[in-house]
Each structure stands twice: as C-alpha cells, then as structure tokens.
Design an enzyme around this catalytic site. Structure first.
Site, PDB file in Angstrom:
ATOM      1  N   GLU A 164       0.815  -1.225   0.000  1.00 54.30           N
ATOM      2  CA  GLU A 164       0.000   0.000   0.000  1.00 54.30           C
ATOM      3  C   GLU A 164       0.845   1.270   0.000  1.00 54.30           C
ATOM      4  OE1 GLU A 164      -2.767  -0.558   3.248  1.00 54.30           O
ATOM      5  OE2 GLU A 164      -3.616  -2.348   2.336  1.00 54.30           O
ATOM      6  N   GLU A 269      -5.045 -10.966  -2.209  1.00 54.31           N
ATOM      7  CA  GLU A 269      -5.992 -10.901  -1.087  1.00 54.31           C
ATOM      8  C   GLU A 269      -7.434 -10.813  -1.574  1.00 54.31           C
ATOM      9  OE1 GLU A 269      -4.888  -7.742   1.660  1.00 54.31           O
ATOM     10  OE2 GLU A 269      -2.770  -8.052   1.275  1.00 54.31           O
TER      11      GLU A 269
HETATM   12  C1  XIL Z   1      -6.498  -7.513   7.652  1.00 57.78           C
HETATM   13  C2  XIL Z   1      -6.862  -8.762   8.448  1.00 57.78           C
HETATM   14  O1  XIL Z   1      -7.618  -9.608   7.630  1.00 57.78           O
HETATM   15  C3  XIL Z   1      -7.626  -8.397   9.689  1.00 57.78           C
HETATM   16  O2  XIL Z   1      -7.821  -9.546  10.514  1.00 57.78           O
HETATM   17  C4  XIL Z   1      -6.872  -7.318  10.473  1.00 57.78           C
HETATM   18  O3  XIL Z   1      -7.662  -6.885  11.575  1.00 57.78           O
HETATM   19  C5  XIL Z   1      -6.535  -6.125   9.606  1.00 57.78           C
HETATM   20  O4  XIL Z   1      -5.819  -6.573   8.469  1.00 57.78           O
HETATM   21  N1  XIL Z   1      -4.768  -5.386   3.354  1.00 57.78           N
HETATM   22  C6  XIL Z   1      -3.779  -6.201   3.849  1.00 57.78           C
HETATM   23  C7  XIL Z   1      -4.101  -7.197   4.890  1.00 57.78           C
HETATM   24  O5  XIL Z   1      -2.657  -6.168   3.325  1.00 57.78           O
HETATM   25  O6  XIL Z   1      -3.023  -7.449   5.753  1.00 57.78           O
HETATM   26  C8  XIL Z   1      -5.320  -6.792   5.685  1.00 57.78           C
HETATM   27  O7  XIL Z   1      -5.648  -7.868   6.565  1.00 57.78           O
HETATM   28  C9  XIL Z   1      -6.465  -6.454   4.766  1.00 57.78           C
HETATM   29  C10 XIL Z   1      -6.106  -5.299   3.869  1.00 57.78           C
END
Ligand code: XIL
Length: 370
Positions: A164, A269
């Site tokens: 990010e 993701e």
């Molecule tokens: C999220 C997790 O799924 C949650 O459990 C946590 O509370 C916050 O982070 N982008 C990412 C991930 O790169 O690491 C994030 O994961 C979601 C957004």
C-alpha cells in the site's frame, strides 16, 4: 426469451453445488477440488488466522488442506506481531503457519515486511515520539527485514515486501517511511529482502491496482526499480472487491498492462463484498462506518437474487483471471469461509457478508460447481 434464459441459468447456478449428489434432486455436480480445478491456471491460495493455526477450527482447516495450494498468514507474520519490541523477535505463530504450509505442500507467502499499518511505532519514531533520523530508520528496516527473511529462508517462497505504498491517484503515499526516507525506502526494502534470501520471490503489493492512475504509477515505479537493479518478481493485486469495483473492463485493462510490461501478477488478497460498502472503494484497514440496518441487508441470509448476482460477479472475475492466467501465478482468497472473513467487521462491525469461496457452513459457492 432472454429473461427466461437468465431465470433458468439462475436456477441452475443455485442448484449446482452439492457435497452429496444423491441428495440433490436437480443437478448432480459435486464440489470440485479447487487446486485441481485451477491446476492449469494458477495456484489457489487462502489465509490462516490464529484459530486455524492453533488447530481450533477443524472445518476451515480441512477446507484449507483440501482445496488450497498456497498460504498466507492473515496477521501473525506482520511486523507488530513478529517484532513488537524492537529486536525481540517472536516467530512462534508465524512458524505454525509456515509448518502447516510445508506439511500440506503449499506455496508460502510472507506477509508483510514494510507497511505503515500493523507495525510498531519504533519503526519510525524514537522513544520521545520524534521522527527518526534517516540513517536510524534505514538501520531499523535492515535489521527487521534481515532477521525475518533469514528466519524463514527456504520456507517462504515469496514475500510481500512493500504494501500500500501508492495513493489511488498515482502519487506516493505519505507514509512515515516516505516522509523520512523519500522514495528511496522502496528500493531499500527490496534490496534488504533480496540480500537476506536471494532465492525468495519478491512482491510489490497494493490495493485498487486496477485504478488506471494507480496501475500506471505502479508499473512506472516497478520498471524504474528494476532498472536500478532491484529484484521485483510480481505485482501483488490485493483485490478486495465490491459488486461494482473493479469493473471487468478495468481489471482486464490492468492485467493487460502488466502483461505488456513483462510484470507477472499475483492476486494476493481477493474477496468480494455482497453488501453495501459505504466507504467508497478502498481496502484501508482504518476505514470505519457506523452500523445501519440498510448496510446489513442479508443478516438473515442471502435472497435468491442476491445469491445469484454474487455468484455471477464471482464468476465474471474468475473467468477474467483464467483468461489472463498465463501471467497470473497465484490467486489467493482472503479468508477460508465467509464466517472467518475480516469483512464481517470491516469497515462496519458485526455485519453478515459473503466474501470468500465458501459459505459459513463450509459449502462451496455455486459458481465453482459447473
Ligand atoms: C487484515 C486482516 O484480515 C484483519 O484480521 C486485520 O484486523 C486487519 O488486516 N490489506 C492487507 C491485509 O494487506 O493485511 C489486511 O488484513 C487487509 C487489507
């Protein structure tokens, strides 16, 4: 006629998935094994959270083992867990996840090294809360990346090195790393990771990568870093998606641009929200909104038309992945079943959403069963 056809295909779609063909009176298609279904296309990945890593949730563990051949730790390999107190490393939970991947022959992704979220403050401020001097920050980054990547050397196949780092308009995000080191921090992160494990693949990860300005800026940056000698193996497209974003056209265009630039893709993701998303298109984990009934329309279950629309949207996105699979190494879904998905509590606490490939009871989404 068209309407009749779409009603018919809706009925087929809704009836198509069954764990037990004998009980299904309409269509007798059993659930496929996903890693077999996509074996000629890409790796299909999932995430393990603490409950699964500690063996507390057998339903999801069994699904993870049966269907997936790539694995990411949902939280326990983030800097705030591994190195909460500077230099006092705790790899215990991460080790469980990595062992699980090894035992089950899964491609293992390390998530994540340099991110402005879920990282302890010592990465960017001193004990008095003052911003670190550039040299100190570089040293901190180097120590953390080296210790972590070396610990998992030979066990983690690919690392999300940075996460990010861009705004949606294509400018670099003003993270503490950027403010103190300028854009050099991107190069340093890849350099340190590569030095710690020259065999690991390295990923440049972000969300909303299909937004044209962001996509172009990321391509420019990856090309620039590569020309300066950095090893960057993949762009990571998070793809936390909604019913309308990205459009298939936007997704397709961005995938083509990566192909044209010789940049391989990992979908890192993926999830798809079926419910209203009041915060606009983002995956910013700090986004928040207040609960309203209208934001939680399927708390008593999906209606047939919503289930159908959701399956069609999943299907369109997966068909697009498959069309571009020559350049996509992996598609990871952020959550094993709907129940465990972070979407149930983000950006609004306590809603009912359907963002993964398996409903909360462990049944596969219908679109996969054709
Ligand atoms: C999220 C997790 O799924 C949650 O459990 C946590 O509370 C916050 O982070 N982008 C990412 C991930 O790169 O690491 C994030 O994961 C979601 C957004």
């Amino acid at each position: 006629m068209k309407k009749i056809f779409s009603l018919l295909s809706a009925a087929m779609m809704l009836a198509a998935c069954s764990n037990n063909p004998k009980q299904d009176s309409k269509v007798t298609v059993t659930e496929p094994i996903l890693k077999e279904k996509f074996k000629n296309n890409f790796l299909i990945g999932t995430v393990l959270a603490a409950d699964q890593a500690f063996g507390r949730d057998s339903l999801t563990i069994n699904i993870a083992k049966k269907h997936f051949n790539a694995l990411t730790a949902e939280n326990c390999m983030k800097p705030e867990i591994i190195d909460k107190e500077k230099g006092k490393y705790d790899f215990s939970e991460g080790d469980l996840v990595v062992d699980f991947a090894k035992k089950n022959n899964m491609y293992m992704i390390g998530h994540v090294l340099i991110w402005h979220e879920q990282s302890p403050k010592w990465f960017w401020v001193d004990e008095q809360g003052n911003p670190l001097k550039p040299e100190v920050m570089k040293q901190n980054m180097k120590e953390f990346i080296t210790a972590t990547v070396e610990h998992y050397k030979g066990k983690v196949d690919a690392w999300d090195v940075v996460n990010e780092t861009f705004n949606d308009d294509g400018t670099l995000r003003e993270t503490p790393y950027y403010k103190i080191l300028g854009e050099e921090y991107l190069k340093l992160a890849f350099q340190y990771a590569h030095e710690a494990d020259p065999n690991a693949k390295l990923i440049f990860n972000d969300y909303n990568v299909s937004k044209p300005e962001k996509c172009d800026a990321i391509i420019k940056k990856i090309n620039e870093l590569k020309s300066q000698g950095c090893q960057i193996d993949y762009v990571g497209m998070q793809m936390h998606s909604t019913m309308t974003f990205p459009t298939i056209e936007q997704l397709e265009t961005s995938l083509k641009k990566f192909e044209d630039n010789g940049i391989k893709v990992q979908i890192t993701e993926f999830d798809l929200t079926a419910i209203p998303f009041p915060e606009g298109n983002t995956a910013d984990i700090t986004a928040k909104a207040d609960y309203k009934d209208t934001y939680d329309p399927y708390r008593n279950g999906l209606t047939d038309s919503a289930r159908n629309a959701l399956n069609n949207r999943f299907n369109d996105i997966f068909e697009c992945f498959v069309r571009h699979s020559a350049n996509i190494e992996r598609v990871t879904v952020w959550g094993i079943t709907d129940k465990g998905s972070w979407r149930q509590d983000w950006p609004i606490k306590g809603r009912t959403d359907f963002p993964t490939l398996f409903y909360s009871d462990g049944k596969m989404k219908e679109f996969l069963c054709k």
